[in-house]
Design a protein around this motif. Structure first.
Motif, PDB file in Angstrom:
ATOM      1  N   ARG A  51     -24.394  20.895 104.956  1.00 59.36           N
ATOM      2  CA  ARG A  51     -24.892  20.440 103.662  1.00 59.36           C
ATOM      3  C   ARG A  51     -25.194  21.630 102.746  1.00 59.36           C
ATOM      4  O   ARG A  51     -24.895  21.624 101.555  1.00 59.36           O
ATOM      5  CB  ARG A  51     -26.151  19.615 103.864  1.00 59.36           C
ATOM      6  N   TRP A  52     -25.795  22.694 103.327  1.00 56.82           N
ATOM      7  CA  TRP A  52     -26.152  23.869 102.528  1.00 56.82           C
ATOM      8  C   TRP A  52     -24.903  24.530 101.958  1.00 56.82           C
ATOM      9  O   TRP A  52     -24.872  24.895 100.776  1.00 56.82           O
ATOM     10  CB  TRP A  52     -26.932  24.868 103.371  1.00 56.82           C
ATOM     11  N   VAL A  53     -23.871  24.703 102.774  1.00 60.65           N
ATOM     12  CA  VAL A  53     -22.643  25.341 102.298  1.00 60.65           C
ATOM     13  C   VAL A  53     -21.987  24.477 101.223  1.00 60.65           C
ATOM     14  O   VAL A  53     -21.475  24.994 100.221  1.00 60.65           O
ATOM     15  CB  VAL A  53     -21.679  25.609 103.468  1.00 60.65           C
ATOM     16  N   PHE A  54     -22.012  23.168 101.401  1.00 59.97           N
ATOM     17  CA  PHE A  54     -21.418  22.302 100.385  1.00 59.97           C
ATOM     18  C   PHE A  54     -22.168  22.434  99.062  1.00 59.97           C
ATOM     19  O   PHE A  54     -21.565  22.602  97.994  1.00 59.97           O
ATOM     20  CB  PHE A  54     -21.419  20.842 100.839  1.00 59.97           C
ATOM     21  N   ASP A  55     -23.494  22.359  99.125  1.00 60.06           N
ATOM     22  CA  ASP A  55     -24.295  22.406  97.900  1.00 60.06           C
ATOM     23  C   ASP A  55     -24.231  23.760  97.208  1.00 60.06           C
ATOM     24  O   ASP A  55     -24.193  23.839  95.975  1.00 60.06           O
ATOM     25  CB  ASP A  55     -25.756  22.071  98.222  1.00 60.06           C
ATOM     26  N   GLU A  56     -24.237  24.840  97.987  1.00 61.71           N
ATOM     27  CA  GLU A  56     -24.358  26.177  97.408  1.00 61.71           C
ATOM     28  C   GLU A  56     -23.022  26.890  97.202  1.00 61.71           C
ATOM     29  O   GLU A  56     -22.942  27.832  96.412  1.00 61.71           O
ATOM     30  CB  GLU A  56     -25.266  27.039  98.290  1.00 61.71           C
ATOM     31  N   VAL A  57     -21.986  26.467  97.910  1.00 59.73           N
ATOM     32  CA  VAL A  57     -20.694  27.157  97.821  1.00 59.73           C
ATOM     33  C   VAL A  57     -19.615  26.226  97.269  1.00 59.73           C
ATOM     34  O   VAL A  57     -18.994  26.511  96.239  1.00 59.73           O
ATOM     35  CB  VAL A  57     -20.268  27.721  99.197  1.00 59.73           C
ATOM     36  N   VAL A  58     -19.382  25.111  97.954  1.00 60.02           N
ATOM     37  CA  VAL A  58     -18.263  24.238  97.584  1.00 60.02           C
ATOM     38  C   VAL A  58     -18.437  23.668  96.183  1.00 60.02           C
ATOM     39  O   VAL A  58     -17.514  23.696  95.368  1.00 60.02           O
ATOM     40  CB  VAL A  58     -18.106  23.100  98.616  1.00 60.02           C
ATOM     41  N   ARG A  59     -19.621  23.169  95.877  1.00 58.52           N
ATOM     42  CA  ARG A  59     -19.843  22.526  94.577  1.00 58.52           C
ATOM     43  C   ARG A  59     -19.687  23.494  93.414  1.00 58.52           C
ATOM     44  O   ARG A  59     -19.410  23.084  92.282  1.00 58.52           O
ATOM     45  CB  ARG A  59     -21.230  21.884  94.526  1.00 58.52           C
ATOM     46  N   HIS A  60     -19.897  24.778  93.656  1.00 64.30           N
ATOM     47  CA  HIS A  60     -19.832  25.768  92.586  1.00 64.30           C
ATOM     48  C   HIS A  60     -18.515  26.545  92.587  1.00 64.30           C
ATOM     49  O   HIS A  60     -18.361  27.487  91.811  1.00 64.30           O
ATOM     50  CB  HIS A  60     -21.009  26.743  92.712  1.00 64.30           C
ATOM     51  N   SER A  61     -17.590  26.163  93.449  1.00 62.43           N
ATOM     52  CA  SER A  61     -16.348  26.911  93.588  1.00 62.43           C
ATOM     53  C   SER A  61     -15.401  26.624  92.427  1.00 62.43           C
ATOM     54  O   SER A  61     -15.265  25.480  91.971  1.00 62.43           O
ATOM     55  CB  SER A  61     -15.657  26.548  94.905  1.00 62.43           C
ATOM     56  N   ALA A  62     -14.741  27.686  91.967  1.00 64.07           N
ATOM     57  CA  ALA A  62     -13.699  27.526  90.958  1.00 64.07           C
ATOM     58  C   ALA A  62     -12.350  27.237  91.602  1.00 64.07           C
ATOM     59  O   ALA A  62     -11.357  27.015  90.907  1.00 64.07           O
ATOM     60  CB  ALA A  62     -13.603  28.790  90.104  1.00 64.07           C
ATOM     61  N   VAL A  63     -12.300  27.252  92.932  1.00 60.25           N
ATOM     62  CA  VAL A  63     -11.048  27.066  93.675  1.00 60.25           C
ATOM     63  C   VAL A  63     -10.999  25.697  94.340  1.00 60.25           C
ATOM     64  O   VAL A  63      -9.984  24.999  94.290  1.00 60.25           O
ATOM     65  CB  VAL A  63     -10.879  28.182  94.731  1.00 60.25           C
ATOM     66  N   LEU A  64     -12.089  25.306  94.978  1.00 64.02           N
ATOM     67  CA  LEU A  64     -12.128  24.049  95.710  1.00 64.02           C
ATOM     68  C   LEU A  64     -12.458  22.879  94.789  1.00 64.02           C
ATOM     69  O   LEU A  64     -13.152  23.041  93.782  1.00 64.02           O
ATOM     70  CB  LEU A  64     -13.185  24.134  96.823  1.00 64.02           C
ATOM     71  N   ASP A  65     -11.980  21.710  95.161  1.00 65.43           N
ATOM     72  CA  ASP A  65     -12.335  20.481  94.464  1.00 65.43           C
ATOM     73  C   ASP A  65     -13.305  19.704  95.362  1.00 65.43           C
ATOM     74  O   ASP A  65     -12.881  19.131  96.375  1.00 65.43           O
ATOM     75  CB  ASP A  65     -11.084  19.651  94.187  1.00 65.43           C
ATOM     76  N   PRO A  66     -14.592  19.675  95.022  1.00 66.63           N
ATOM     77  CA  PRO A  66     -15.551  18.962  95.877  1.00 66.63           C
ATOM     78  C   PRO A  66     -15.192  17.500  96.094  1.00 66.63           C
ATOM     79  O   PRO A  66     -15.599  16.908  97.095  1.00 66.63           O
ATOM     80  CB  PRO A  66     -16.869  19.107  95.099  1.00 66.63           C
ATOM     81  N   ALA A  67     -14.429  16.922  95.163  1.00 65.36           N
ATOM     82  CA  ALA A  67     -14.063  15.514  95.293  1.00 65.36           C
ATOM     83  C   ALA A  67     -13.101  15.255  96.441  1.00 65.36           C
ATOM     84  O   ALA A  67     -12.867  14.108  96.815  1.00 65.36           O
ATOM     85  CB  ALA A  67     -13.447  15.007  93.982  1.00 65.36           C
ATOM     86  N   THR A  68     -12.506  16.310  97.018  1.00 61.59           N
ATOM     87  CA  THR A  68     -11.629  16.142  98.171  1.00 61.59           C
ATOM     88  C   THR A  68     -12.389  16.273  99.487  1.00 61.59           C
ATOM     89  O   THR A  68     -11.782  16.188 100.554  1.00 61.59           O
ATOM     90  CB  THR A  68     -10.478  17.165  98.148  1.00 61.59           C
ATOM     91  N   PHE A  69     -13.692  16.493  99.416  1.00 58.33           N
ATOM     92  CA  PHE A  69     -14.536  16.521 100.607  1.00 58.33           C
ATOM     93  C   PHE A  69     -15.145  15.138 100.822  1.00 58.33           C
ATOM     94  O   PHE A  69     -15.343  14.380  99.877  1.00 58.33           O
ATOM     95  CB  PHE A  69     -15.662  17.545 100.458  1.00 58.33           C
ATOM     96  N   ARG A  70     -15.437  14.825 102.069  1.00 59.02           N
ATOM     97  CA  ARG A  70     -16.042  13.545 102.407  1.00 59.02           C
ATOM     98  C   ARG A  70     -17.330  13.766 103.204  1.00 59.02           C
ATOM     99  O   ARG A  70     -17.340  14.558 104.161  1.00 59.02           O
ATOM    100  CB  ARG A  70     -15.086  12.690 103.253  1.00 59.02           C
ATOM    101  N   PRO A  71     -18.419  13.086 102.834  1.00 57.37           N
ATOM    102  CA  PRO A  71     -19.659  13.216 103.613  1.00 57.37           C
ATOM    103  C   PRO A  71     -19.552  12.459 104.925  1.00 57.37           C
ATOM    104  O   PRO A  71     -18.979  11.366 104.972  1.00 57.37           O
ATOM    105  CB  PRO A  71     -20.710  12.595 102.694  1.00 57.37           C
ATOM    106  N   VAL A  72     -20.073  13.039 105.981  1.00 56.16           N
ATOM    107  CA  VAL A  72     -20.072  12.370 107.284  1.00 56.16           C
ATOM    108  C   VAL A  72     -21.433  12.557 107.942  1.00 56.16           C
ATOM    109  O   VAL A  72     -22.077  13.596 107.776  1.00 56.16           O
ATOM    110  CB  VAL A  72     -18.972  12.916 108.224  1.00 56.16           C
TER     111      VAL A  72
END
Length: 273
Positions: free
Chosen positions: A154-175
């Protein structure tokens, strides 16, 4: 390396081979798989700008975990490393014998760790392994035509993935992660066979109904706290502010509220609750 009993911050990368103990794999096959795994991980780390020699590494038989020093940025470990790993595996699998082909689960987390004469330990390290072992993560790889499933905390998603200019957070799925003592929400992605992007709920003209009739929860929110007590006066204030005066939400203006206060007093838990 830090001295004994001194906690230091590290990014934690754990990689595990799917079906390593498959009966069709003889010992020579397993040895070959391990050699390939190390080769492709070293290569993928290099693509992410991380020198293998600078990392602490420990073998796990059917996998490994790597501690990346804090001077290396975390973003490339989520943005570049998984894709580079998938490409290296694809190249190997296209030419290697069937019993030596690999698919892997990969977890990325970060936190404090402690070194001792036996190796390294910490709650963060344990959590990274629990993420990797979560049944939804294993199922995601089993159901995917790709070669890699990435799970981030959760921490990596909130602090890294959501702010990435490369990744699209919408292609991630919560589990949900419920492995031994760990109860949390993690996020998974398929680097070489991405999930379709899901628009954020707040970007849609109207939020679809969730099972049971309630509004769907935005996927970019972290999981709600398992236990919540107190804060009654604040909850009353929030109910008052967010409830239209006439009791009818039709046509009501959007209300934006902010919670402020010192770090660690529970603002996020209150908002989620």
């Amino acid at each position: 390396m830090a001295g004994p009993d001194r906690a230091v911050h590290r990014t934690i990368v754990v990689v595990d081979v799917e079906g390593f103990g498959d009966p069709r794999r003889t010992l020579p096959h397993q040895m070959a798989v391990r050699a390939v795994l190390y080769r492709v991980v070293v290569e993928a780390l290099g693509a992410a700008g991380v020198r293998w020699e600078d990392c602490h590494r420990e073998d796990r038989g059917d996998g490994m975990f790597v501690l990346v020093p804090p001077e290396y940025a975390k973003a490339p470990l989520a943005e570049v490393l998984p894709g580079a790993l998938a490409r290296a595996l694809r190249e190997h699998n296209d030419t290697g014998p069937a019993a030596q082909r690999l698919r892997v689960r990969m977890a990325v987390h970060a936190g404090e760790v402690v070194f001792d004469r036996h190796g390294v330990t910490s709650t963060a390290v344990t959590t990274a392994f629990r993420l990797l072992d979560a049944p939804p993560v294993k199922k995601a790889l089993a159901d995917s035509p790709g070669l890699v499933v990435l799970v981030v905390s959760r921490w990596v998603f909130d602090e890294v993935v959501r702010h990435s200019a490369v990744l699209d957070p919408a292609t991630f799925r919560p589990v949900p992660v419920a492995v031994k003592e760990v109860r949390d929400t993690a996020w998974i992605a398929l680097p070489d066979r991405p999930y379709p992007a899901e628009p954020a709920v707040l970007d849609r003209p109207s939020a679809p109904a969730a099972p049971g009739g309630g509004a769907a929860v935005p996927r970019q929110l972290p999981g709600a706290p398992a236990l919540f007590v107190g804060r009654e006066e604040y909850l009353v204030d929030l109910d008052r502010v967010l409830t239209p005066a006439d009791g009818d939400s039709a046509g009501a203006a959007v209300v934006i509220s902010a919670l402020s206060g010192a770090g660690g007093i529970g603002k996020t838990c209150l908002a989620l609750h």
